[in-house]
Each structure stands twice: as C-alpha cells, then as structure tokens.
Design a protein around this motif. Structure first.
Motif, short mmCIF file in Angstrom:
data_model
loop_
_atom_site.label_atom_id
_atom_site.label_comp_id
_atom_site.label_asym_id
_atom_site.label_seq_id
_atom_site.Cartn_x
_atom_site.Cartn_y
_atom_site.Cartn_z
N TRP A 217 49.78 49.88 21.73
CA TRP A 217 48.55 49.80 20.93
C TRP A 217 48.77 50.48 19.58
N LYS A 218 49.44 51.62 19.59
CA LYS A 218 49.68 52.37 18.36
C LYS A 218 50.49 51.58 17.34
N SER A 219 51.57 50.94 17.80
CA SER A 219 52.43 50.19 16.88
C SER A 219 51.74 48.92 16.38
N GLU A 220 51.00 48.26 17.25
CA GLU A 220 50.31 47.04 16.83
C GLU A 220 49.18 47.33 15.85
N MET A 221 48.55 48.48 15.99
CA MET A 221 47.54 48.88 15.02
C MET A 221 48.16 49.05 13.64
N LYS A 222 49.32 49.64 13.61
CA LYS A 222 50.03 49.80 12.34
C LYS A 222 50.42 48.44 11.76
N ASN A 223 50.97 47.57 12.61
CA ASN A 223 51.46 46.27 12.14
C ASN A 223 50.36 45.37 11.60
N TYR A 224 49.20 45.36 12.30
CA TYR A 224 48.17 44.37 11.99
C TYR A 224 46.99 44.89 11.18
N VAL A 225 46.83 46.23 11.13
CA VAL A 225 45.67 46.77 10.39
C VAL A 225 46.12 47.74 9.30
N PHE A 226 46.81 48.82 9.66
CA PHE A 226 47.16 49.84 8.68
C PHE A 226 48.04 49.29 7.55
N ASP A 227 49.12 48.60 7.92
CA ASP A 227 50.05 48.11 6.90
C ASP A 227 49.42 47.05 5.99
N PRO A 228 48.75 46.03 6.52
CA PRO A 228 48.14 45.02 5.63
C PRO A 228 47.11 45.61 4.66
N LEU A 229 46.40 46.66 5.09
CA LEU A 229 45.39 47.27 4.22
C LEU A 229 45.97 48.42 3.39
N LYS A 230 47.30 48.60 3.48
CA LYS A 230 48.00 49.66 2.73
C LYS A 230 47.43 51.05 3.04
N MET A 231 47.13 51.27 4.30
CA MET A 231 46.66 52.58 4.75
C MET A 231 47.90 53.41 5.13
N LYS A 232 48.58 53.93 4.14
CA LYS A 232 49.90 54.54 4.32
C LYS A 232 49.85 55.93 4.95
N ASN A 233 48.68 56.56 4.91
CA ASN A 233 48.56 57.90 5.48
C ASN A 233 47.74 57.91 6.76
N THR A 234 47.69 56.76 7.43
CA THR A 234 46.92 56.61 8.66
C THR A 234 47.85 56.35 9.82
N SER A 235 47.57 56.98 10.97
CA SER A 235 48.45 56.82 12.12
C SER A 235 47.70 57.14 13.41
N ALA A 236 48.21 56.60 14.51
CA ALA A 236 47.70 56.95 15.84
C ALA A 236 48.59 58.01 16.50
N TYR A 237 49.46 58.62 15.73
CA TYR A 237 50.35 59.67 16.22
C TYR A 237 50.04 61.00 15.53
N VAL A 238 49.69 62.01 16.29
CA VAL A 238 49.51 63.35 15.73
C VAL A 238 50.83 63.85 15.16
N SER A 239 51.93 63.48 15.81
CA SER A 239 53.26 63.96 15.41
C SER A 239 53.70 63.45 14.05
N ASN A 240 52.96 62.51 13.46
CA ASN A 240 53.29 62.05 12.11
C ASN A 240 52.74 62.97 11.03
N TYR A 241 52.05 64.04 11.43
CA TYR A 241 51.45 64.96 10.48
C TYR A 241 51.89 66.39 10.78
#
Length: 502
Positions: A217-241
C-alpha cells in the motif's frame, strides 16, 4: 571517448537547468497565488492570526498551530504560531516541516483504490471473497456480500480489536497473514451493515490492494498519488524523516504542565487508515487537486465517485452535521454550505482538512496540544465565515464556547504525580521480565531503568506509576494503561499475560 563525455555532461547540465526552471516556475506560481489571495482578502490574515494569538495567550497553549488556505490554484495563505513565533523569533518549523495527518489518510486510500479501479486493476464492486478468500471470519460472515467499496465507506460491518490496536498503536510482525488471522479469530460483526466508522475497512482494503498488485500500500500510494502530484516530501514511512523534525504530540494538563512529548508512530503502525506524513506545501497540492478535480490522477467520473455520497450517516461533530460519506470524505453541512471534511487525531495531534466544492476553497489546519484538539476546526470555520462574508466574529464567539468547554475538560484531566513513580526496591524487582499472551497480542516487558521502571507494550513504552487504589498504570503516549501483577500473571483490561523464563 572525450566527445562522448562532453555529450553526457551537456545532457546532465540541461536536465539540471530544466529542473531548476521547473522549481522556479512552481515557486513563482505559488507566490503569485499568495499575492492574489492577499489582494482579494486584505484583512483575513490579521483577523485570523489575532484570534489565534489571543487563544494562545488566554489558554497558555503549548506546541504548534499551523494553518493554510488552499484554492484551485494551490496554496493561497499560511501561517504558523508557537512560543517561538510569539516571542518574535524565527521558528525552525515551516511549510516543509513534516506533519502526521492521522485518519485523513483515509481520503488518500479511497483515492488510490479508485485509481486502481480506473486502471482496471480491481473493482470496488467486487466482493471481499473474490479478492481475499482466506479472510472468512470462521465462515460466520458471508464475505461475498462485503464489497471493496463497503470497506472504504465503513458499511462492511466487521471489527477486530486486536487488529485495530496492533496496526494503530502496538505493532505486529508486518505480515498480512497475522492481521487476517486476527480478523478470523477475534472479530465482531454488525449484521445491519450500517455506517460504523473505524480503521478496519480501509486497512483490509489495503491488504486487498497488496494481494492484487503484489506491491505494498505504501509503495502504490507513492506511485499513483504522491509522485503524480509532485508531493516530494510526503511518505507513508516514518523512517523517511528525521524524528526530531516531525511535529510531536504534546500531553498537557493544568496541574502538571507538560506531561509527555513525542511521536508515537513507527513504520509498522503506518497503515491505510492512518499512515501518512506530509507537509503544508505538499498537502496544498493534494487538496487543490481535489478542489479542481485534477485529471492528472483521475477522470471526472472517478472524482464524482470520490466526492459524492456512497452511504448515509447522521452524526454531529463540533459544528458539522455529517449527512453522508463518500469513499474517504465525510460529507457535511456548515452554515448552509456543503463541506467535505477529513479529520485525524493521535494523542495531542489534531489535523483538519476540508473544502467547499462550490466555493472552490479549502483549509488545512494542525495543532499538537491535546487540550486544543478543537482549535483547527474552530479556526477553519472562522476562515470560511470570513471568506463567505458571514458575521464571522459573532459566530466565532458562539463556537468558541464549545472550544472552551472541551479545553477545560482536557486541561483538568489528572495524571499520576511524581510521588507515585514506581522506584527500585527488592520486592518490586520481581516484576521485571517478559510477559506473553496466548492470543497473539504483542509482548509486554518490564525493565528497570536508573531508579524507575519502564512498561513496554509492542513499540510503545512509558514509566510505571502506582495507582492509589492499588495496581499500576503507565502513560504510553497515545493512551494510559492500567495493569496488575499477581505472582507470574499480568492482567491489563481483559488481556492475560504470563511471565516467561529467560
């Protein structure tokens, strides 16, 4: 070789310049929209900020308050208030600082599942049995009658305490098989299948997504929502911050002041019903896409499905009369205007996201002092009333009474005193150890640290205090838990744990 090197070098220089040009264009566009909004609403910022500052001083609030107004062109206005800003100093937090959005994640998950349906990867009208036959609830629930849509709009009728607590608070193995086992063995079922809000449906929908796509779910959210909308500082991983950069939860009381401060999520507890960290800048892109129904991620018909009712409800929250639910948004009425809202809470964190479709305007608001959980909603209303040219100040005064009542109630909650802290002695040392539960709940451990004791349950931990009436309690950040220990048995609520030999 020299010529090839020059060609490659030139190619990367061009790419870099194009990237800089894109960033400049984006920043210029945002600044232009900010200036346009200020020209059209010259008094809004001073009125909004004055009201918040007055509340901060009146209630002696701790923590942070962040506010943004978004229109179809993106971010239109934003400000941040905290002790640093009130002291006329520059805050280290800004519009690119990470915010946990809690249950507002559900709107993202509904969108992601709708995108996959649009791409014909799955169908929201197909049944749970069709995609996940191993989830059978001991054959006591007909999963052929539970559609994927019903998972998203909370009409599936099922609930599991262990699954809900593991995914939201305590953690688990990370395997969907464990969650399916919990759902099959520890569940409740409401045969009426009426709207009943919980985390369970969207999480199961996320499991279905992973079964169908073979991806998380985390990777598909990035592929289909975050990346197309250029939400570069958004993630479903706490470890990315960096943890210190994420706005924390604050637990505060009148009697004790700051009780506890921290961020109580890890990657394992970031789930499809409450598992996204983002920023004001990124969230303004998301909300603006919803306002203008941007075809970058969905076609117009799919947006209609996302923003229109899929089931009814009749609930009141603060000032909002909720009449319906879509695939992730509460559909409500405020001051005779239709408003789509999606809120979220965790410990002291309170997050507000909403928009008025006809007005093409939306609000993002965040606070992290547990006593002020209604503040984002109170100030969102004030902004909408100013924008809609209603008697905003008089409405604000009447609504603030509800805020005052909730603040007083939270402020007067009593927490254990330092004198109740469980300190070292030979008798108490006997409780140190590891405790396991036979029903697959996360392990509990009690350890001595310095001159006090720590209770750890899954990923959460807190100091142990004596209860005045007997037994123990600990503040785990997201909740306070009572427990007792008799001989080798630890009981907390209805759960029984046995001490294991090391």
């Amino acid at each position: 070789m020299e010529r090839l090197y020059q060609i490659i070098k030139t190619y990367f220089i061009i790419l870099f310049l194009l990237f800089l040009s894109s960033c400049k264009t984006s920043n210029n566009s945002t600044n232009k929209n900010l200036r346009k909004f200020h020209r059209e609403h010259p008094d809004l910022s001073s009125k909004l900020e004055a009201q918040v500052k007055n509340i901060y001083k009146e209630k002696r609030l701790l923590g942070d308050f962040i506010f943004a107004i978004v229109d179809e062109n993106g971010l239109a206005y934003s400000f941040t208030i905290n002790d640093t800003v009130l002291s006329d100093k520059k805050s280290s937090f800004n519009n690119d600082s990470p915010i946990y959005i809690a249950s507002s994640t559900k709107a993202f998950t509904g969108t992601l599942l709708k995108i996959l349906e649009q791409k014909k990867i799955l169908s929201l009208n197909k049944s749970l049995n069709n995609y996940l036959p191993e989830l059978n609830y001991k054959d006591s629930v007909d999963t052929k009658k539970i559609s994927i849509k019903s998972l998203l709009n909370h009409t599936h009728g099922t609930f599991s305490t262990s699954m809900a607590w593991k995914t939201a608070f305590l953690g688990y193995s990370g395997k969907n098989e464990e969650l399916i086992h919990d759902l099959n063995t520890d569940f409740l079922y409401d045969k009426s299948r009426e709207f009943r809000y919980s985390n369970v449906g969207p999480i199961i929908a996320g499991i279905v997504l992973e079964k169908v796509t073979g991806k998380t779910w985390k990777s598909e959210m990035k592929n289909y929502v975050f990346d197309p909308l250029k939400m570069k500082n958004t993630s479903a991983y706490v470890s990315n911050y960096h943890l210190k950069n994420i706005y924390p939860s604050l637990t505060v009381s009148k009697e004790r002041g700051l009780i506890k401060k921290g961020f109580y999520k890890e990657d394992i507890t970031m789930h499809a019903a409450g598992g996204i960290i983002s920023t004001i800048n990124d969230l303004s892109k998301w909300l603006s896409a919803n306002i203008r129904e941007d075809t970058i991620i969905l076609n117009k018909n799919s947006w209609l499905d996302l923003h229109n009712p899929t089931t009814s409800q009749n609930k009141k929250y603060f000032t909002y009369h909720r009449t319906d639910y879509s695939l992730g948004w509460d559909i409500a009425e405020y001051q005779k205007e239709k408003i789509l809202t999606r809120f979220g809470n965790l410990a002291g964190i309170s997050f507000h996201m909403s928009f008025m479709q006809k007005k093409k305007i939306g609000v993002i608001a965040f606070s992290n002092d547990n006593r002020a959980y209604l503040l984002p909603h109170l100030m969102a209303n004030y902004a909408y009333n100013l924008l809609n040219e209603l008697p905003a100040d008089s409405i604000f005064l009447s609504e603030k009474l509800k805020f005052d009542q909730s603040f007083k109630k939270e402020n007067e909650i009593t927490y254990p005193k330092n004198s109740q802290l469980l300190t070292e002695n030979d008798t108490i040392n006997k409780i140190v150890g590891i405790y396991k539960n036979t029903e697959n709940w996360p392990t509990i451990s009690i350890d001595k640290k310095d001159n006090y004791y720590l209770f750890k349950w899954g990923i959460l931990s807190g100091k142990i205090y004596r209860k005045e009436e007997g037994g123990y309690l600990c503040n785990l950040g997201v909740f306070t838990r009572d427990f007792e220990i008799n001989n080798e048995t630890l009981s907390t609520g209805s759960l029984i744990y046995k001490k294991v030999a090391l």
